[in-house]
Design a protein around this motif. Sequence first.
Motif, short mmCIF file in Angstrom:
data_model
loop_
_atom_site.label_atom_id
_atom_site.label_comp_id
_atom_site.label_asym_id
_atom_site.label_seq_id
_atom_site.Cartn_x
_atom_site.Cartn_y
_atom_site.Cartn_z
N MET A 1 0.82 -1.22 0.00
CA MET A 1 0.00 0.00 0.00
C MET A 1 0.86 1.28 0.00
O MET A 1 0.46 2.29 -0.54
N GLN B 1 1.43 6.54 10.20
CA GLN B 1 0.24 6.92 10.98
C GLN B 1 -0.51 8.10 10.36
O GLN B 1 -1.69 8.31 10.62
N LEU C 1 -0.71 8.83 7.02
CA LEU C 1 -1.05 8.66 5.61
C LEU C 1 -2.46 8.11 5.42
O LEU C 1 -2.94 7.32 6.23
N THR C 2 -3.11 8.54 4.36
CA THR C 2 -4.45 8.04 4.03
C THR C 2 -4.38 7.22 2.75
O THR C 2 -4.13 7.78 1.68
N PRO C 3 -4.57 5.90 2.84
CA PRO C 3 -4.59 5.10 1.62
C PRO C 3 -5.94 5.28 0.92
O PRO C 3 -6.98 5.32 1.58
N LYS C 4 -5.90 5.41 -0.39
CA LYS C 4 -7.16 5.72 -1.09
C LYS C 4 -7.12 5.14 -2.49
O LYS C 4 -6.14 5.29 -3.21
N LYS C 5 -8.21 4.45 -2.85
CA LYS C 5 -8.35 3.97 -4.23
C LYS C 5 -9.24 4.94 -4.98
O LYS C 5 -10.23 5.42 -4.44
N ASN D 1 -11.74 -3.72 0.78
CA ASN D 1 -11.69 -2.95 -0.46
C ASN D 1 -12.64 -1.75 -0.42
O ASN D 1 -12.30 -0.67 -0.89
N TRP E 1 -11.04 0.85 1.68
CA TRP E 1 -9.83 1.39 1.03
C TRP E 1 -10.25 2.49 0.05
O TRP E 1 -9.62 3.55 -0.06
N GLU E 2 -11.33 2.22 -0.66
CA GLU E 2 -11.78 3.16 -1.68
C GLU E 2 -12.53 4.35 -1.09
O GLU E 2 -12.64 5.40 -1.72
N ASP F 1 -6.02 -1.01 8.56
CA ASP F 1 -4.96 -0.40 7.74
C ASP F 1 -5.52 0.58 6.72
O ASP F 1 -4.97 1.67 6.52
N VAL F 2 -6.60 0.19 6.06
CA VAL F 2 -7.13 1.03 4.98
C VAL F 2 -7.99 2.19 5.50
O VAL F 2 -8.32 3.10 4.76
N ASN G 1 -6.93 4.11 7.86
CA ASN G 1 -5.97 5.05 8.46
C ASN G 1 -6.32 6.48 8.08
O ASN G 1 -6.49 6.79 6.91
N GLN G 2 -6.45 7.35 9.09
CA GLN G 2 -6.72 8.79 8.91
C GLN G 2 -8.14 9.10 8.40
O GLN G 2 -8.50 10.26 8.21
N LYS G 3 -8.94 8.06 8.19
CA LYS G 3 -10.28 8.31 7.63
C LYS G 3 -11.33 8.45 8.72
O LYS G 3 -11.15 7.98 9.84
#
Lengths: 193, 220
Positions: free
Chosen positions: A1, A25, A27-31, B65, B68-69, B91-92, B94-96
Amino acid sequence: MYDLFFQKFNEKIALTAEEEALVKQYLTPKKLRRKQYLVQEGDVCKNICFVEKGALRAYVLDETGDEHITAFALEGWTLGDLSSFIKAEPATWNIDALEDCELVLISKQAYDELLQIMPKYETYIRLLMTDAYMALQRRTTYMISLPLEERYLAFTQMYPTLFQRVPQHMIASFMGLSAETLSRVRNRISNRK
Amino acid sequence: MSTKQTIAIIGATGNMGSGIAKSLSKSNNRLLLFAQHLDKVQTLVEEIKKGNPAAEAEAIACPTNASWEADIIILAVPYAAEKELADKIKDVANQKIVISISNPLNETYSGLTTSPDTSAAEELQKLLPNSKVIKAFNTVFAADFATPVIGGQQADAFIAGSDAAALQTVSEVVQQAGFNPIVAGELTVSRTLENMTVLLIQLTMKYNYNWVAGWKVLHN
């Protein structure tokens, strides 16, 4: 990721495992899917975006509704409407996905906090901004001083992967040319050889 | 705001989840819907699109998923299911923004299973330390989403959390769902909000409100 993000980070300044965990910590993972927007003109660009996978472009719309591409981002590149991000003012750019993307976003709050608590992050950002400024300087110089053929050749050298990846009409827009003009330029170059 | 937000609703086919999904499908948001049985989610998506062909709603087969999106994640699952889901999305997410809607009710609806010095929302925040957990939608009933105006009054919907920007974003989402958003305070205020629902449920059963009931703060 975050593999490519930390690879690029470490190329600028090396992080220990603990430091990586700390940065993670924030970071924002985004699709983002093809044709979806990261930000549209008029909204605040809340994140700076690193491309882990995929491709993005930024564009502005003129009075007649025509698109003018102002920037691209492929894997390993960073993109955002910087003025909007820094000043929390409405974005003038639209940023959308050219392909399905996996992104790593950094919000303004995360950016500000990381700059405060981590000198290595400040170094990373300084080097990132310096690289971006140098690229902009080169691009501007090519745009205003080179004849079209030389400009096209300079751009292909500057962005080799980009020119293979995105459609020609987008390259034309990015160079401030119509698709027809770009096509003529390319023909003239191939006739030279 | 014209940039569409993507909202993942985990547990989308439950009473609350489907109520939230249906009402938010009318707003400028893109919905990713997940639940245990994908066929039920697909039925919900069809129902949403039948009512509003322009709605952007999609069934998605994996909660990780979907999250994540997403920009915002709504956990519309019972309190007991939150821990397992939190592991999957940690994990996905994070920060949301992660919206906690649950009330950890006991079997007889007479009280909460959490101890008085915590709440479902605070427990979720412990499981998702890098997410912005916000309490919302827990003080309204599922049927209220179809009728957020009850007896001529728009129901209030209380929100609690510790991140100012996230509270603002969730207030807008609550408003889009048809309720009057009231930011009640820090995430610890969730203890009060969750207990308010215990009282509302008890009153509903005692006085036969037929599960269309809500809170309204009167003020000048």
